[in-house]
Scaffold this active site. Sequence first.
Site, short mmCIF file in Angstrom:
data_model
loop_
_atom_site.label_atom_id
_atom_site.label_comp_id
_atom_site.label_asym_id
_atom_site.label_seq_id
_atom_site.Cartn_x
_atom_site.Cartn_y
_atom_site.Cartn_z
N GLU A 47 0.86 -1.18 0.00
CA GLU A 47 0.00 0.00 0.00
C GLU A 47 0.91 1.24 0.00
O GLU A 47 2.00 1.20 0.62
CB GLU A 47 -0.85 -0.02 1.28
CG GLU A 47 -1.61 1.26 1.58
CD GLU A 47 -2.11 1.34 3.03
OE1 GLU A 47 -1.37 0.93 3.95
OE2 GLU A 47 -3.26 1.78 3.22
N ASN A 107 -6.84 6.34 -1.46
CA ASN A 107 -5.77 5.38 -1.19
C ASN A 107 -6.05 4.24 -2.15
O ASN A 107 -7.00 3.46 -1.93
CB ASN A 107 -5.85 4.92 0.28
CG ASN A 107 -4.65 4.08 0.68
OD1 ASN A 107 -3.96 3.52 -0.18
ND2 ASN A 107 -4.41 3.97 1.97
N LYS A 124 -9.43 2.23 -1.59
CA LYS A 124 -9.60 1.68 -0.24
C LYS A 124 -10.94 2.06 0.38
O LYS A 124 -11.29 3.25 0.47
CB LYS A 124 -8.46 2.19 0.65
CG LYS A 124 -8.40 1.55 2.04
CD LYS A 124 -7.13 2.01 2.73
CE LYS A 124 -6.96 1.38 4.10
NZ LYS A 124 -5.69 1.83 4.74
N GLU A 142 -5.73 8.85 7.81
CA GLU A 142 -6.27 8.47 6.49
C GLU A 142 -7.65 9.05 6.27
O GLU A 142 -8.01 9.39 5.13
CB GLU A 142 -6.30 6.94 6.35
CG GLU A 142 -4.92 6.32 6.26
CD GLU A 142 -4.97 4.87 5.87
OE1 GLU A 142 -4.51 4.02 6.65
OE2 GLU A 142 -5.49 4.56 4.79
N CYS A 168 -4.72 -2.76 3.12
CA CYS A 168 -4.42 -2.63 4.54
C CYS A 168 -5.59 -2.93 5.47
O CYS A 168 -5.94 -4.07 5.67
CB CYS A 168 -3.82 -1.26 4.81
SG CYS A 168 -2.82 -1.29 6.29
N ASN A 193 0.52 -0.91 5.49
CA ASN A 193 1.45 -0.15 6.33
C ASN A 193 0.86 -0.26 7.73
O ASN A 193 -0.12 0.43 8.04
CB ASN A 193 1.52 1.33 5.95
CG ASN A 193 2.18 1.58 4.62
OD1 ASN A 193 3.32 2.05 4.58
ND2 ASN A 193 1.52 1.31 3.53
N1 ING Z 1 -3.01 0.65 8.81
C1 ING Z 1 -3.42 -0.12 9.91
C2 ING Z 1 -4.01 -1.46 9.54
O1 ING Z 1 -5.19 -1.68 9.49
C3 ING Z 1 -4.44 -0.21 12.10
C4 ING Z 1 -4.31 0.63 10.86
C5 ING Z 1 -3.32 -0.69 12.75
C6 ING Z 1 -5.67 -0.55 12.54
C7 ING Z 1 -3.46 -1.51 13.88
C8 ING Z 1 -5.85 -1.34 13.69
C9 ING Z 1 -4.72 -1.83 14.35
O2 ING Z 1 -3.20 -2.34 9.34
C10 ING Z 1 -3.67 0.97 7.67
N2 ING Z 1 -2.96 1.71 6.78
O3 ING Z 1 -4.81 0.66 7.46
#
Ligand code: ING
Length: 308
Positions: A47, A107, A124, A142, A168, A193
Amino acid sequence: MGRLVTVSAAQLGPIGREEKRAAVVRRLLHLMEGAKAAGADLVVYPELALTSFFPRWVIDDPAERARFYETAMPGPETQPLFDAARRLGIGFFLGYAEKAEEGGWYNSSVLVDKTGTIIGKYRKVHLPGTSDPVPGAVQQLERRYFDPGNLGFPVFRAFDGIVGMCLCNDRRWPETYRVMALQGVELVLLGYNTPAHLASMPQHDRFRMFHNHLPMQAGAYQNTTFVVGVAKAGLEEGEDLIGGTCIIAPTGEIVAEAKTLGDELVTATIDLDEVRDCRAVNFDFALYRRPDQYRLITERAGAVPPTD
Ligand code: ING
């Protein structure tokens, strides 16, 4: 003899905030050439693979923020990727920040075939984090920098199968895989990410890799599809991003996984006919699913407990 496809998951290490597109594209080209040398038909990038994960910063200056988006795909700086795909005869998935011609900021990802032609695009759907900054240095903005995806979860006939894309946070939601599976998807490509630490929930840090693989393995098994999950990894501008890039079979097993937090190719030859065998075990959707009993899934966003 099944429908064999060789896939290379091209994990990326950190991308600096000031790293030039041309330098990043050189890294992507190096990985594409390595994938070709490994016999890959398709290379999958993460991503937002062209820039640092900029939603971690508050960026109020519109010109500074616009720097992170592509106004065309391919554009002058990404054209070398498409030219190399054609020259080498390899397709690719690329995640990037899209400034849409018709308006809107997304995204996004594109799926490109072996002639360097774009087969399809995805935007996304599930945007995590907040629209406004929260206290603390590291943000997840985001919902401030991207509009919600408006292309659904399309699938495309490509690479001798049916291929879908997501990005993601989408991988954490079962609906993502199910909507594609209801269109016959056999190979889901995604990039991510994912921070190793969430300031808001430090006690969950120990689950980070488990909660990375679990939804992708469940999505693969419950929808009898291959899943390729590709990380932007490592210590990027002071934020630890997890690795765990992997290729998952429709059985749910991880068939190949990254070992580092840098630029790394993870390659496997998969047989898309394995999807048919797994479907026969339990997941004959037409025979067993009961959409008449699932209505709440599309009618309701948040949970509503019983009043009594
Ligand atoms: N990043 C993270 C993901 O879903 C996140 C956001 C991290 C949500 C950890 C919940 C826990 O992997 C992106 N870019 O969506």
